[in-house]
Design an enzyme around this catalytic site. Structure first.
Site, short mmCIF file in Angstrom:
data_model
loop_
_atom_site.label_atom_id
_atom_site.label_comp_id
_atom_site.label_asym_id
_atom_site.label_seq_id
_atom_site.Cartn_x
_atom_site.Cartn_y
_atom_site.Cartn_z
N THR A 133 141.48 101.44 19.96
CA THR A 133 141.59 102.84 20.04
C THR A 133 140.56 103.14 21.35
O THR A 133 139.42 102.86 21.07
CB THR A 133 141.47 103.51 18.92
OG1 THR A 133 142.50 103.01 18.00
CG2 THR A 133 141.90 105.00 19.27
N GLU A 134 140.90 103.90 22.13
CA GLU A 134 140.16 104.44 23.09
C GLU A 134 140.36 106.08 23.15
O GLU A 134 141.29 106.55 22.72
CB GLU A 134 140.55 104.19 24.54
CG GLU A 134 140.22 102.49 24.63
CD GLU A 134 140.53 101.96 25.90
OE1 GLU A 134 140.65 102.59 27.00
OE2 GLU A 134 140.42 100.88 26.21
N ALA A 137 143.38 106.70 24.66
CA ALA A 137 144.79 105.81 24.15
C ALA A 137 144.60 105.56 22.44
O ALA A 137 143.68 104.74 22.09
CB ALA A 137 144.67 104.32 24.90
N ILE A 168 135.92 103.06 15.74
CA ILE A 168 135.73 101.53 15.36
C ILE A 168 135.29 101.32 13.98
O ILE A 168 134.14 101.59 13.87
CB ILE A 168 135.36 100.82 16.31
CG1 ILE A 168 135.90 101.01 17.61
CG2 ILE A 168 135.51 99.13 16.05
CD1 ILE A 168 137.55 100.91 17.61
N GLU A 254 148.38 94.39 8.52
CA GLU A 254 147.38 95.68 8.75
C GLU A 254 148.03 96.80 7.81
O GLU A 254 147.44 97.51 7.19
CB GLU A 254 147.05 95.76 10.10
CG GLU A 254 146.45 97.33 10.18
CD GLU A 254 145.74 97.34 11.68
OE1 GLU A 254 145.76 96.64 12.52
OE2 GLU A 254 145.30 98.66 11.61
N ARG A 255 149.36 96.87 8.18
CA ARG A 255 150.03 97.97 7.49
C ARG A 255 150.36 97.94 6.08
O ARG A 255 150.33 98.80 5.05
CB ARG A 255 151.44 98.12 8.21
CG ARG A 255 151.03 98.88 9.44
CD ARG A 255 152.10 99.33 10.42
NE ARG A 255 151.27 99.88 11.61
CZ ARG A 255 151.68 99.93 13.04
NH1 ARG A 255 152.87 99.28 13.40
NH2 ARG A 255 150.97 100.13 14.04
N GLY A 376 147.88 103.45 12.72
CA GLY A 376 149.16 104.08 13.23
C GLY A 376 149.64 105.24 12.29
O GLY A 376 149.58 105.22 11.08
N THR A 377 149.50 106.47 13.18
CA THR A 377 149.90 107.60 12.20
C THR A 377 151.39 107.60 11.64
O THR A 377 152.05 106.69 11.88
CB THR A 377 149.92 108.77 13.26
OG1 THR A 377 151.13 108.65 14.21
CG2 THR A 377 148.48 109.16 13.95
#
Ligand code: FAD
Length: 392
Positions: A133-134, A137, A168, A254-255, A376-377
Site C-alpha cells: 500500500t502507498e 495506491a 505497513i 492472506e485472506r 483488501g476491503t
C-alpha cells in the site's frame, strides 16, 4: 476451529499439545504485558524470538529452512489462539510474519533467498513486513508509484528504489520488507516486481508508528525509500515483472488467515460476554435472564458456527491445494464482517462497561474494525466474488 474432524487424526494429538503449550506461553509471556504493549504501540522484538524458540513462528516452514515442517494448521492455530484471547493487535503483524511472507519465499523465492531469510524468520531473529500500500495506491494497487531502477556500475548489479509505503504492519520492527515496486512504469501490472529489502540498507527509513483506532499492540508505519540501493539478487525469484502474479497467487492464504482471525475473534468476544451476562445483575436478576440477551447470544453463536463451517471448508481446501481466490475472498468478507457485528452486539450487553477500555470486550470491538479494511476491503472482496459469478 482446528479441533474438529477436518484435522487428520494423526495430527490432532500433536496439535492439542501445541495449542496447550501456546496457551501456557500466552499466560506467562503475553497476558501480563499486553496492556503495556498496547500503550507502547508495539510488541517488543524479544517476544518474537521467544515465540521462535518454542516453535510458534512460521510453524509450517519445512525443516530444510529451519522450520518444523508441520502442516499449515499449526500456523493457523497460533492466529486462532491469540485472536480468541483478544490479542488481535499482535496477530495482525504476526500473521504477516508467519502466514503471508513465508509462502512468498517458498513459492516464488530463489533457493538462496529462502536459505537466507526463512531460518531467521522461524527463530524470530528477523521480523518480516510486506509493503504494497502507498498513499495513492491501496485497493488500486496497480497505481503504485514506488520505482526500482536497474543499475549496472562499478558497485555491481542492483536496483535503486525511490518511493514510500503506508500502513505497513510490523513497520517499526521489520528486518525484512517484501516490497512492491515498479521496474517498468509503462507496463502496468506487468511492470511490478517484488524485492526482499534488508531494512539496514542505506536509503531506507521509517516514519512514525501510526496511532490507530484499535489493534494498539501492533506497529503500523509509513516507510520511505530514498535512493535505496539493493543488490540484483534482492529481486524475489530473480525475474522482473512477476510481482503482480506473485501477489495474486499468495493473496488466498492472506485472506484465509484473516478469516481465521475473524472467526476466532468473534468467539473470543462471545466467551467474555457469556461470563459477564451471568454475573451482571439488573432488575434483581442476571442480565442473562432477559430474552433479548438470550436471543442475541443464541444468534451470535449460530452465526459463528455457520462461519466456522465455511472456514473449515476453506482450510480443508487450502490443505488440498484447492482454495480458490473467490472462496478466500468470500471467507474474508464474511468472517471480518461477522467479527465486527458480533463484537458490537456483545459490547451492547455490557452497557457502559463495554465502552470502558479496561473491559476486554472493548478491545475486541476496536480491534475487529480493521479486518474489513486490511488484506483488501469488504467492497473489493465483493467485487472479486461478483467477478467470479459474472465472469468479469
Ligand atoms: C492497520 C492496518 C494495517 C495494514 N497493514 C498493511 C500491510 O502490512 N501492508 C500493506 O501493504 N498494506 C497494509 N494495510 C493497507 C490496507 O491493505 C489498505 O488500507 C486497504 O487495501 C485499502 O486501501 P486504502 O486504504 O488506500 O483505501 P482505498 O483504496 O482508498 O479505498 C477507500 C474506499 O473506497 C472503496 N473502494 C476502492 N475501490 C473500490 C472499488 N473498485 N469498488 C468499490 N469500492 C471501492 C474501498 O472499499 C474503501 O471503502 C494496512 C491497513 C491498516 C489500516
Amino acid at each position: 476451529m482446528l479441533t474438529n474432524h477436518l484435522v487428520p487424526a494423526d495430527e490432532q494429538a500433536d496439535l492439542t499439545q501445541f495449542t496447550d503449550a501456546l496457551h501456557r506461553f500466552c499466560d506467562a509471556e503475553i497476558e501480563p504485558h499486553y496492556r503495556q504493549w498496547e500503550k507502547a504501540g508495539l510488541v517488543p522484538r524479544e517476544v518474537f524470538a521467544r515465540m521462535g524458540a518454542q516453535g510458534f513462528l512460521c510453524a509450517d516452514v519445512p525443516e530444510a529452512y529451519g522450520g518444523t515442517g508441520a502442516s499449515a494448521n499449526f500456523s493457523f492455530a497460533v492466529a486462532e489462539v491469540l485472536s480468541r484471547r483478544g490479542y488481535s493487535g499482535f496477530v495482525g503483524g504476526l500473521q504477516v510474519h508467519c502466514d503471508i511472507i513465508p509462502p512468498y519465499l517458498l513459492h516464488c523465492g530463489t533457493e538462496a533467498q529462502r536459505q537466507h531469510w526463512l531460518p531467521r524468520m522461524v527463530s524470530g531473529q528477523a521480523i518480516a513486513a510486506i509493503g504494497m500500500t502507498e498513499p495513492g495506491a491501496g485497493s488500486d494497487l496497480k497505481a503504485l508509484r514506488t520505482t526500482a531502477r536497474r543499475v549496472h556500475d562499478e558497485a555491481g548489479d542492483g536496483y535503486v528504489i525511490n518511493g514510500s509505503k503506508i500502513f505497513i504492519s510490523n513497520g517499526q520492527n521489520a528486518d525484512l520488507l517484501v516490497l512492491a515496486a515498479k521496474t517498468d512504469s509503462a507496463a502496468g501490472a506487468k511492470g511490478v516486481s517484488l524485492f526482499l529489502v534488508d531494512t539496514t540498507t542505506p536509503g531506507f527509513s521509517r516514519g512514525a508508528n501510526l496511532e490507530k483506532v484499535g489493534q494498539h499492540a501492533g506497529d503500523t508505519s509509513e516507510l520511505f525509500f530514498n535512493d535505496m540501493r539493493v543488490p540484483a539478487d534482492a529481486l524475489l525469484g530473480g525475474v522482473e515483472g512477476q510481482g503482480f502474479v506473485q501477489m495474486m497467487r499468495e493473496l488466498p492464504r492472506e485472506r484465509l488467515i484473516i478469516g481465521v482471525q475473524g472467526v476466532a475473534g468473534a468467539k473470543g468476544a462471545l466467551d467474555v460476554t457469556l461470563k459477564y451476562v451471568q454475573e451482571r445483575q439488573a432488575f434483581g436478576q442476571p442480565i442473562a435472564q432477559f430474552q433479548n440477551t438470550r436471543f442475541t447470544l443464541a444468534q451470535v453463536a449460530t452465526d459463528i458456527a455457520a462461519a466456522e463451517a465455511f472456514l473449515n471448508a476453506c482450510v480443508d481446501a487450502y490443505r488440498r491445494g484447492e482454495l480458490s481466490p473467490e472462496a478466500a475472498s468470500a471467507l474474508k468478507l464474511h468472517a471480518s464482517e461477522l467479527f465486527s457485528r458480533v463484537a458490537d452486539q456483545c459490547l451492547q450487553l455490557f452497557g457502559g462497561y463495554g465502552y470502558m477500555a479496561e473491559y476486554p470486550i472493548s478491545r475486541f470491538w476496536t480491534d475487529a474494525r480493521v479486518l474489513r479494511i486490511y488484506g483488501g476491503t469488504s467492497e473489493i472482496m465483493k467485487e472479486l466474488v461478483a467477478r467470479s459469478l459474472l465472469g468479469r
